[in-house]
Design a protein around this motif. Sequence first.
Motif, short mmCIF file in Angstrom:
data_model
loop_
_atom_site.label_atom_id
_atom_site.label_comp_id
_atom_site.label_asym_id
_atom_site.label_seq_id
_atom_site.Cartn_x
_atom_site.Cartn_y
_atom_site.Cartn_z
N ARG A 74 57.22 41.79 36.28
CA ARG A 74 55.93 40.78 36.17
C ARG A 74 55.27 41.70 35.99
N GLU A 75 54.93 42.90 36.95
CA GLU A 75 53.29 43.32 37.48
C GLU A 75 54.19 45.13 35.89
N LEU A 78 53.39 44.26 32.81
CA LEU A 78 51.90 43.21 32.21
C LEU A 78 50.85 45.14 32.55
N ASP A 79 51.58 45.69 33.16
CA ASP A 79 50.78 46.76 32.71
C ASP A 79 50.60 48.00 31.58
N LEU A 90 35.35 37.31 29.87
CA LEU A 90 34.78 38.50 31.34
C LEU A 90 35.11 37.23 32.59
N PHE A 91 35.23 37.80 33.33
CA PHE A 91 34.96 37.63 35.04
C PHE A 91 33.29 37.50 35.20
N SER A 93 31.30 36.45 37.37
CA SER A 93 30.82 36.71 38.93
C SER A 93 30.64 38.12 39.47
N LEU A 94 31.37 38.93 38.48
CA LEU A 94 31.59 40.24 38.19
C LEU A 94 30.41 41.56 37.63
N GLU A 98 32.71 45.83 36.75
CA GLU A 98 33.60 45.82 37.40
C GLU A 98 34.43 45.14 36.95
N PHE A 102 38.32 46.32 36.85
CA PHE A 102 39.17 45.86 37.48
C PHE A 102 40.70 45.64 37.17
N ARG A 103 41.12 47.03 36.76
CA ARG A 103 42.70 47.01 37.28
C ARG A 103 42.64 48.73 38.11
N ARG A 106 42.06 48.50 42.05
CA ARG A 106 42.99 48.47 43.09
C ARG A 106 43.32 50.22 43.65
N ARG A 150 37.31 46.53 28.82
CA ARG A 150 38.29 46.46 29.23
C ARG A 150 39.86 46.43 29.33
#
Lengths: 249, 264
Positions: A74-75, A78-79, A90-91, A93-94, A98, A102-103, A106, A150
């Motif tokens: 899966r990862e 999706l990458d 959009l998030f 709270s960020l 950010e 987002f990606r 990490r 994004r």
Amino acid sequence: MSTPKIEMQDVHKRFGSNRVLRGVDLSVAPSESMVIIGGSGTGKSVTIKSVLGLVTPDKGSVLVDGKDVRKWKRETLLDKFGMLFQGGALFDSLKVWENVAFRALRSKSTEECRELAIEKLRRVGLKPETADQLPAELSGGMQKRVGLARAIATSPEIIFFDEPTTGLDPIMSDVINDLIRELVVELKCTAMTITHDMTSVRKIADRVAMLHDGVIQWTGPVGDMDASGNPYVEQFINGRADGPIEAVR
Amino acid sequence: MAALSVLHGFVAGVGATVLGFCQAIGAVTLFALRGLLAIVTPPWYPRELLRQIMKIGYYSLPVVGLTAVATGGVLALQIYIGGSRFNAESVVASIVAIGMVRELGPVLGGLVVAGRVSAAIAAEIGTMRVTEQIDALTTLSTNPFKYLVAPRLLAGVLTMPILVAVADTIGIMGGWLVGANRLGFNPETYIRNTVDFLTFGDIASGLVKAAVFGFIITLMGCFHGYNSGRGAQGVGRATTNAVVSAMVLILAFDYLLTELFFST
Ligand SMILES: Nc1ncnc2c1ncn2[C@@H]1O[C@H](COP(=O)(O)OP(=O)(O)OP(=O)(O)O)[C@@H](O)[C@H]1O
Ligand SMILES: [Mg+2]
């Protein structure tokens, strides 16, 4: 012919009694720009979501690089993808930067991520000042462009744009059309775009697919679109109320 | 004939309800297991955890404190009334302490935090579901269970015992204030009675309850938010269901846990 980047085979999806997809077959070649057109509510968003696995098809299969999506890790799968959601998603709270980075957050340092975000925001015509704002403080069109920034932030191989120019002024729409074209031509991205805007279609598409009644009614190079001889396509591109597509239900 | 069809309808209705109930229990259990798995496997998001600890724990302090001080005071008055019927007014201090620590601290604390936190979590995650933010998380290769659910569950389990410890202390203080000022107890004797009669078991059982309630509160918020229906209506329903189910579960588990501690 090389293996298609994305291949959908006989994909079916229903929600309750609403049979949205009834056997979609679609294939997109590497670094090709595919545009999906079709009436509102015909399942265009559901189609691209079923490639990403956000919607699980009831029947049929989806292949990416010739391999069934259910067999991909899966990862890793999706990458490969970037996605602009129809509502921005959009998030809230960020902060804007950010969201964009987002990606990358990490693996990279905060400083690097901020710079990356500001550079991507510039590409979609947003000033560096927006980076520190919250999504709720931006206008609808600005939010859409942050979503776009994004989607392209990690330079993915495949990018999905769900109505990238809806809610933008004509000049900004053109900037975004150019950007999508540039991603395909220069960075060799594979793009799948949903749009209702015929100017956009002509500008960004290599190929066009028309979705109606749960199946792809017509697909072909954008140059053949005007002389397609397909009544659905003709009615749609000319924006006529009468024709095989019932406007009033 | 008509009676038979009414009976048939009734039995079918009961059957459907029971089936639906079992299905819901299965879904919640599965969700909880996925949440627990997400807590113990990387990647972890310490920043999210910290934020949730602040939101769930720190900002709940005022309402929990207020509830506790009022409860402690009322408890002292009521026990005094009850005790005086048996000429046993002197038990006020120890019963307030035991009642607070074993039962009222965790349960009332749990209920007020459920009203605050389950609702907030369900509304936030529900909105994220409806506005496709959860889908966006997934496409950005981030597991929503690890990013959203795990930090909230963990924050609930970690902060509820602390909140309840604070509530216990404040509640006992409320009882002491009333006892010393209104009921004429000697302040020092009151405190000595409190300390002498409380056992480690009283305190531990209360804190274990608190941790379990913290899990229930955050689990119900996450579960209903994550499975929220579409639109503002869906989020509204998720919020209500989260609060109601959290409260019911807190009361049910309170009995189960008390029974468990009682027999050991
Ligand atoms: N999660 C879902 N649950 C139930 N029904 C859904 C869901 N997602 C989509 N649908 C239904 O599927 C149909 C197609 O939706 P979709 O969003 O794909 O339309 P669309 O072609 O993208 O339309 P538009 O151009 O208006 O965005 C709609 O009738 C919608 O109600
Ligand atoms: Mg759509």
